[in-house]
Write an enzyme that holds these catalytic residues in place. Structure first.
Site, PDB file in Angstrom:
ATOM      1  N   PRO A   1       0.821  -1.213   0.000  1.00  0.00           N
ATOM      2  CA  PRO A   1       0.000   0.000   0.000  1.00  0.00           C
ATOM      3  C   PRO A   1       0.854   1.261   0.000  1.00  0.00           C
ATOM      4  CG  PRO A   1      -0.880  -1.593   1.550  1.00  0.00           C
ATOM      5  CD  PRO A   1       0.427  -2.150   1.075  1.00  0.00           C
ATOM      6  N   CYS A   2       0.434   2.235  -0.799  1.00  0.00           N
ATOM      7  CA  CYS A   2       1.225   3.458  -0.948  1.00  0.00           C
ATOM      8  C   CYS A   2       0.729   4.596  -0.057  1.00  0.00           C
ATOM      9  CB  CYS A   2       1.208   3.916  -2.408  1.00  0.00           C
ATOM     10  SG  CYS A   2      -0.445   4.370  -3.007  1.00  0.00           S
ATOM     11  N   GLN A   3      -0.463   4.453   0.538  1.00  0.00           N
ATOM     12  CA  GLN A   3      -1.056   5.568   1.281  1.00  0.00           C
ATOM     13  C   GLN A   3      -0.165   6.114   2.400  1.00  0.00           C
ATOM     14  OE1 GLN A   3      -2.526   2.724   0.539  1.00  0.00           O
ATOM     15  NE2 GLN A   3      -4.669   2.981  -0.087  1.00  0.00           N
TER      16      GLN A   3
END
Length: 540
Positions: A78-80
């Protein structure tokens, strides 16, 4: 089984799988892991021979790895936690925990994978999670290289700058490219005439060494490369100026002061203002061209016959949406050699989520939208004036407010009969009767209805319809003549270099497809990296 055994973590719709299949190395993706139900459905639809595990990877154990050993780990976590639009909490973000768990797990495996590839957003390289990752790799005798690459370096007319890491475990190793990388960086620096901090030379690559199909990108000119020591004073770095031809709004940039190596961020707009966000009119007039080596968008667009047979094909955008949202769109035509990064919010949100296609090229979108932008400018000025006037009128001191209330109350008591259901008899309060309460409720209800009708009747078309009423009909017709539409999921998939054999099951609608593609990656970029990693063999 002949070839490498591959496990794909955070598999999404299978971008890493497609990349491995096209990299030229023998092997098979045996297992795929993702928590997203829709993504897993698409994955199973396209790769029925791969076992898909729907699970949270924080529970992935040594026993799980031993039961399904792999030579290669492909990961797109996940990049968040690392996006510049987010809170940038890094390892403190709950969405980072599963990846940190996998990194920790590497140190406890009897037979860890020989090869690793990891993909994430630009900005991950400045995070504390990055520090944990490279420290673990070094401890476990992996050699690694890091890259910042975008599809337009490979002839793809799309901007999607991403961070990549390749790693090999001893006795295998990546080639020592220190000298080559310095020469590559120097050539890039000379070609683009910008400064890269000396400490970054040879650390993060902006081309794939020895790959004749990977060109330097003008997009790298817009980024200020820093080391971890430089970070901390500029969380808002790399924010973009609207309409930059080499980069999209979602991949925001900043100007760098080469002398002091500091980042200059644009001033923030007050978030409590009611003003609609507007684009600098001059940015519309800038020539928007992509890299010279990129193909035109027309090579990736569906034909009219294909669109007619595609259940997910979007129609022309509605008039109201075009007039209200068009001024913030990144509009492209089929002959353009560039497009913005497509995010999971494409078509739902309108600024910085991806390009919009102009199908009728006989007209200029700049001249068509200029009158609308002027109307929006005037509207914004009026709203600013009303906002400031409202703030000024409400900025009375408490004493002034109390005096005014007393005066109003006294005036009302002298000139109006008492209408409250609570009455006085001989100076004493008498509880209201049911009749009194009913009469008052009816009076209040009637007053409320009259006020509502009066307000609705007083509303001008500008209030009721917004910007639509402020634009003459002929100007609305002019922008509608552009034939604006969103790109279809198939066209975005082509820009991401998925093969046309990759399809969506009938249970996935267009909006879901946009979300899944926005969370995916560019297959060609990853494929070229895998080819480099598997081909650049060097025994220690």
């Amino acid at each position: 089984m002949e070839g490498l055994r591959v496990s794909e973590f955070y598999s999404g719709i299978g971008g890493l799988h497609c990349a491995f299949e096209t990299c030229g190395t023998k092997g098979k993706v045996l297992h795929a892991f993702d928590i997203n139900t829709a993504a897993n459905e698409v994955y199973k639809h396209n790769f029925p021979d791969t076992t898909v595990h729907q699970r949270n990877l924080t529970s992935f154990s040594i026993a799980n790895h031993n039961a399904m050993p792999a030579d290669v780990w492909l990961m797109s976590p996940p990049c968040q936690p690392y996006t510049r639009q987010g809170k940038q909490m890094g390892s403190k973000d709950m969405r980072a925990q599963s990846f940190i768990h996998l990194v920790d797990l590497l140190g406890n495996l009897d037979t860890p994978p020989s090869y690793l590839l990891m993909e994430n957003v630009f900005g991950f390289e400045k995070s504390d999670t990055h520090e944990v990752l490279v420290a673990q790799l070094t401890k476990l005798n992996y050699t690694y290289q890091e890259f910042l690459l975008t599809p337009d370096q490979f002839g793809i007319p799309n901007s999607r700058l991403r961070y990549f890491l390749l790693a090999k475990r001893a006795p295998r190793a990546l080639l020592d490219i220190g000298l080559r990388s310095r020469q590559s960086f120097q050539a890039l620096k000379n070609a683009l005439q910008f400064t890269i901090a000396p400490c970054d030379v040879g650390v993060i690559q902006t081309t794939i060494p020895g790959d004749g199909e990977c060109f330097p990108s003008p997009q790298h000119h817009n980024y200020h490369y820093t080391t971890k020591a430089d970070v901390g004073t500029s969380d808002e770095s790399n924010t973009t100026e609207g309409g930059n031809p080499a980069i999209d709004v979602a991949e925001q940039t900043a100007e760098a002061d080469d002398k002091n190596k500091t980042t200059i961020a644009p001033a923030k707009r007050s978030c409590d203002s009611p003003v609609v966000r507007e684009r600098d009119p001059e940015s519309w007039k800038r020539q928007k061209t992509g890299s010279a080596q990129c193909k035109a968008l027309s090579h990736f667009l569906q034909s009219s016959e294909e669109l007619a047979g595609d259940r997910m094909a979007p129609g022309f955008i509605a008039e109201k949406v075009v007039v209200q949202k068009g001024p913030v769109w990144d509009i492209v035509v089929p002959t353009d050699t560039r497009s913005c990064c497509f995010t999971k919010a494409y078509s739902k949100y309108h600024e910085g989520t991806g390009s919009v296609l102009q199908t009728n090229t006989e007209h200029s979108y700049v001249s068509a939208f200029e009158p609308i932008m002027e109307a929006r400018r005037i509207s914004n000025e009026n709203k600013r004036a009303q906002f400031e006037e409202s703030k000024a009128s409400s900025s009375h001191t408490p004493a002034e407010t109390h005096t005014q209330e007393q005066s109003q109350s006294q005036s009302q008591s002298e000139t109006e009969p008492q209408t409250s259901a609570q009455s006085l008899v001989d100076g004493k309060e008498v509880p209201p009767t049911e009749s009194d309460i009913g009469t008052e409720l009816q009076t209040q209800s009637k007053a409320k209805i009259e006020t509502t009708e009066e307000t609705a009747a007083d509303k001008s078309p500008a209030v009721a319809k917004g910007i639509m009423s402020e634009v003459p009909r002929e100007q609305i017709d002019a922008v509608m003549a552009l034939g604006l539409r969103f790109l279809s999921p198939r066209e975005i998939a082509r820009l991401h270099c998925f093969p046309d054999t990759m399809t969506f099951p009938k249970s996935i609608n267009r909006n879901s497809a946009y979300k899944l593609l926005g969370n995916s990656l560019n297959v060609r970029v990853v494929s070229r990296l895998l080819t480099y990693m598997f081909d650049s063999q060097k025994e220690q």
